[in-house]
Design a protein around this motif. Structure first.
Motif, short mmCIF file in Angstrom:
data_model
loop_
_atom_site.label_atom_id
_atom_site.label_comp_id
_atom_site.label_asym_id
_atom_site.label_seq_id
_atom_site.Cartn_x
_atom_site.Cartn_y
_atom_site.Cartn_z
N ALA A 1 0.84 -1.21 0.00
CA ALA A 1 0.00 0.00 0.00
C ALA A 1 0.88 1.26 0.00
O ALA A 1 0.60 2.23 -0.72
N ALA A 2 1.94 1.22 0.80
CA ALA A 2 2.81 2.40 0.87
C ALA A 2 3.48 2.67 -0.48
O ALA A 2 3.70 3.83 -0.85
N LEU A 3 3.77 1.62 -1.23
CA LEU A 3 4.37 1.83 -2.56
C LEU A 3 3.37 2.48 -3.52
O LEU A 3 3.75 3.28 -4.38
N ILE A 4 2.09 2.14 -3.37
CA ILE A 4 1.07 2.81 -4.20
C ILE A 4 1.00 4.29 -3.81
O ILE A 4 0.98 5.17 -4.67
N MET A 5 1.00 4.53 -2.51
CA MET A 5 0.91 5.94 -2.06
C MET A 5 2.11 6.73 -2.55
O MET A 5 1.99 7.90 -2.88
N ARG A 6 3.24 6.05 -2.60
CA ARG A 6 4.43 6.75 -3.08
C ARG A 6 4.27 7.17 -4.54
O ARG A 6 4.75 8.23 -4.95
N CYS A 7 3.58 6.37 -5.33
CA CYS A 7 3.32 6.76 -6.72
C CYS A 7 2.45 8.01 -6.77
O CYS A 7 2.70 8.93 -7.56
N PHE A 8 1.41 8.05 -5.93
CA PHE A 8 0.56 9.26 -5.90
C PHE A 8 1.39 10.47 -5.47
O PHE A 8 1.27 11.56 -6.02
N HIS A 9 2.22 10.26 -4.45
CA HIS A 9 3.04 11.37 -3.94
C HIS A 9 3.98 11.87 -5.04
O HIS A 9 4.04 13.06 -5.33
N ASP A 10 4.70 10.94 -5.67
CA ASP A 10 5.69 11.33 -6.68
C ASP A 10 5.02 11.89 -7.94
O ASP A 10 5.64 12.65 -8.69
N ALA A 11 3.78 11.52 -8.17
CA ALA A 11 3.06 12.08 -9.33
C ALA A 11 2.69 13.54 -9.10
O ALA A 11 2.35 14.25 -10.04
N GLY A 12 2.73 13.99 -7.84
CA GLY A 12 2.47 15.40 -7.55
C GLY A 12 1.04 15.72 -7.16
O GLY A 12 0.58 16.86 -7.33
N PHE A 13 0.32 14.75 -6.63
CA PHE A 13 -1.02 15.04 -6.12
C PHE A 13 -0.92 16.10 -5.03
O PHE A 13 -0.04 16.00 -4.15
N PRO A 14 -1.80 17.11 -5.02
CA PRO A 14 -1.71 18.13 -3.97
C PRO A 14 -1.90 17.52 -2.57
O PRO A 14 -2.62 16.52 -2.42
N ALA A 15 -1.26 18.12 -1.59
CA ALA A 15 -1.33 17.61 -0.22
C ALA A 15 -2.78 17.47 0.24
O ALA A 15 -3.59 18.38 0.02
N GLY A 16 -3.11 16.35 0.85
CA GLY A 16 -4.44 16.15 1.42
C GLY A 16 -5.44 15.51 0.47
O GLY A 16 -6.49 15.03 0.91
N VAL A 17 -5.13 15.48 -0.83
CA VAL A 17 -6.10 14.92 -1.79
C VAL A 17 -6.24 13.41 -1.59
O VAL A 17 -7.33 12.86 -1.65
#
Ligand code: NAI
Ligand code: AKG
Length: 491
Positions: free
Chosen positions: A192-208
């Protein structure tokens, strides 16, 4: 702090809140364990409490107005980036998934690729129509429908498809303008954390998009009951699904539940028996039978029963059980000690109730496998519809053979269950196929194809006790993740 320290065998897995990795407020951790190697800790996941959940809900709430104001194309562009990142990290994600829940590395990488494809599908949805123009009875008026996001969506997901399921929930939630608080199963927290890392590195705004790890009874139930969460989507057991639905309903939140199955395959007298055997094995035993769409009841017409059973047994006995990381392995371990115990309990129950265990249902003899939660694939004969193994979801490598006199009896047996997720028929006869399609009570009906394996662009969900009667994936997702607004406008 980063979420997963990939170079170490044991990952420290934090929550992801407001665009940042956060240790749980109380500092507690729960291990995510390798089911192929008893005692090997893959990750130490945050054991969050309601303080952590509140923080994530506040972050999602604070982010939602700006997020919904973006165009669908802008939101979709971020999902395209996340898809590229997930695809490029397929090796790491696949390996982590196999170490956490045991499915073979081929299946794990395939699921990761499927996750990327789902992200791309919903990224494209950002550019597709979201309403209709409806002729008004007033000549001066313009009447049309549009869709509004729901707000903060709570996602509760299981361990059996640790990439595909949360992605098919989060991707549509996000592209239609919602923000997300996700609670993955702790068994697959590192994945799950690896998926979240993809969202983070893709540049999703904080909190989305936020992730809170922890015990289901605390964080899962906390999501279902949280007044700041406008809708809840859940996949998992029927017992928990009902609790989630009741908690959401009690406070007026929208909810969607995908739960178990007791999926039948019918083998008709005119079926190609070799193909039917392959479909039974693939549908029933891949992922060690841990799919809600897994084939569990094998209903075979009397005149081909003996020859089908013989062909099935020969192939099942040849399946290679082992560590999912070993390229030669066909069938990995059960995902956890709890799952192993459940499967063994059902096997013992089957024997006690008078079914005949033809093969499997034991720990493999190889010393190298003594450290894992392995069960050899089991085939039961002489199963009657009243037996527990014919009625309850096992979620393990267990096939129950049931004999039927004719197609009418086979369809009646197939429908004799509280579930209604998936059902399959092997036949060459168009008439039998049409009767089956019309009469079977299942959300997914498959002719000359196995019960498992859903396509991301098609609606997916069950009848009867398998779901909250809603559908996920494909175009159906828009129905859950948005609200229709009917607009009537005059100059
Ligand atoms: N439909 C499906 O795809 C799945 C079905 N199952 C079935 O459920 C059985 C038990 O597996 P579990 O992992 O224990 O499933 P589960 O239903 O307990 O877990 C699914 C998710 O719900 C969360 N959860 C647990 N208790 C909760 C609660 N009180 N309130 C809210 N969320 C909660 C879990 O942490 C996980 O994220 C399996 O043997 C299988 O029969 C399990 C996983 C997936
Ligand atoms: O069969 C599939 O591809 C999906 C199965 C699934 O959704 C599940 O097991 O939860």
């Amino acid at each position: 702090m980063t979420a997963v320290h990939e170079n170490h065998d044991t990952a420290i897995i934090d929550n992801y809140i407001r665009g940042d990795w956060r240790a749980p407020a109380a500092g507690e951790r729960i291990p995510s364990l390798n089911p192929a190697k008893r005692g090997e800790v893959v990750g130490m996941a945050a054991a969050s409490d309601l303080t952590d959940l509140d923080e994530a809900v506040q972050a999602a709430d604070a982010a939602r107005l700006a997020w919904r104001k973006l165009t669908g194309a802008q939101r979709g562009a971020l999902l395209f980036k996340a898809a590229d990142l997930l695809e490029s990290r397929m090796e790491t994600v696949g390996k982590t998934m196999t170490r956490e829940m045991g499915k073979t590395i081929g299946e794990a990488k395939g699921e990761t690729a499927r996750g990327a494809a789902i992200l791309r599908y919903y990224a494209g949805e950002g550019m597709r129509p979201i309403g209709d123009v409806i002729p008004s009875t007033d000549a001066e008026a313009l009447m049309f429908t549009t869709r509004a996001p729901l707000g903060v969506v709570g996602v509760i997901s299981p361990w059996n498809f640790p990439v595909a399921i949360p992605v098919w929930k989060m991707a549509p939630a996000l592209v239609y303008g919602n923000t997300v608080v996700w609670k993955p199963a702790v068994e697959t927290a590192a994945t799950a954390a690896l998926i979240m890392r993809c969202f983070h590195d893709a540049g999703f705004p904080a909190g989305v998009v936020n992730m809170v790890l922890g015990d289901g009874a605390v964080i899962g139930q906390g999501i279902a009951a949280h007044p700041g969460i406008h809708a809840v989507t859940f996949t998992g057991s029927n017992r928990v699904g009902k609790q989630v639905g009741q908690a959401a309903l009690a406070r007026g939140a929208k909810y969607q539940l995908e739960m178990g199955g007791k999926n039948p395959i019918i083998v008709a007298s005119d079926a190609d028996l070799d193909l039917a055997v392959d479909a039974t094995i693939s549908g029933g035993l891949r992922s060690t039978g841990q799919k809600c769409t897994a084939t569990s009841r094998v209903i075979v017409l009397s005149d081909v029963y003996a020859s089908f059973r013989e062909k099935l047994l020969a192939k099942v006995k040849a399946l290679r059980v082992g560590d999912g990381l070993d390229a030669e392995t066909w069938l990995g371990p059960c995902a956890s000690a709890k799952q192993y115990e459940t499967v063994m309990r059902y096997i013992n129950k089957g024997i006690e109730e008078g079914a005949e265990l033809l093969t499997g249902g034991r720990q493999p003899e190889e010393p190298a496998l003594s450290e894992g939660y392995y069960v050899t694939p089991a085939v039961f004969d002489k199963v009657t519809p009243a037996m527990t193994i014919a009625r309850e979801e096992i979620f393990g490598p267990v096939l129950a053979l049931i004999e039927a006199r004719d197609m009418a009896e086979a369809i009646a047996l197939a429908n004799d269950t509280e579930y209604g997720l998936s059902a399959s028929l092997y036949t060459r006869d168009l008439g039998s196929a049409l009767s089956f399609i019309q009469e079977t009570d299942a959300g997914l009906v498959r002719v000359n194809a196995e019960t498992a394996g859903v396509e991301l662009q098609a609606p997916f969900g069950g009848m009867k006790g398998s779901s909250s009667h809603s559908r996920e994936q494909g175009q159906a997702a828009i129905e859950f993740y948005t609200s229709v607004k009917t607009v009537f406008m005059k100059p």
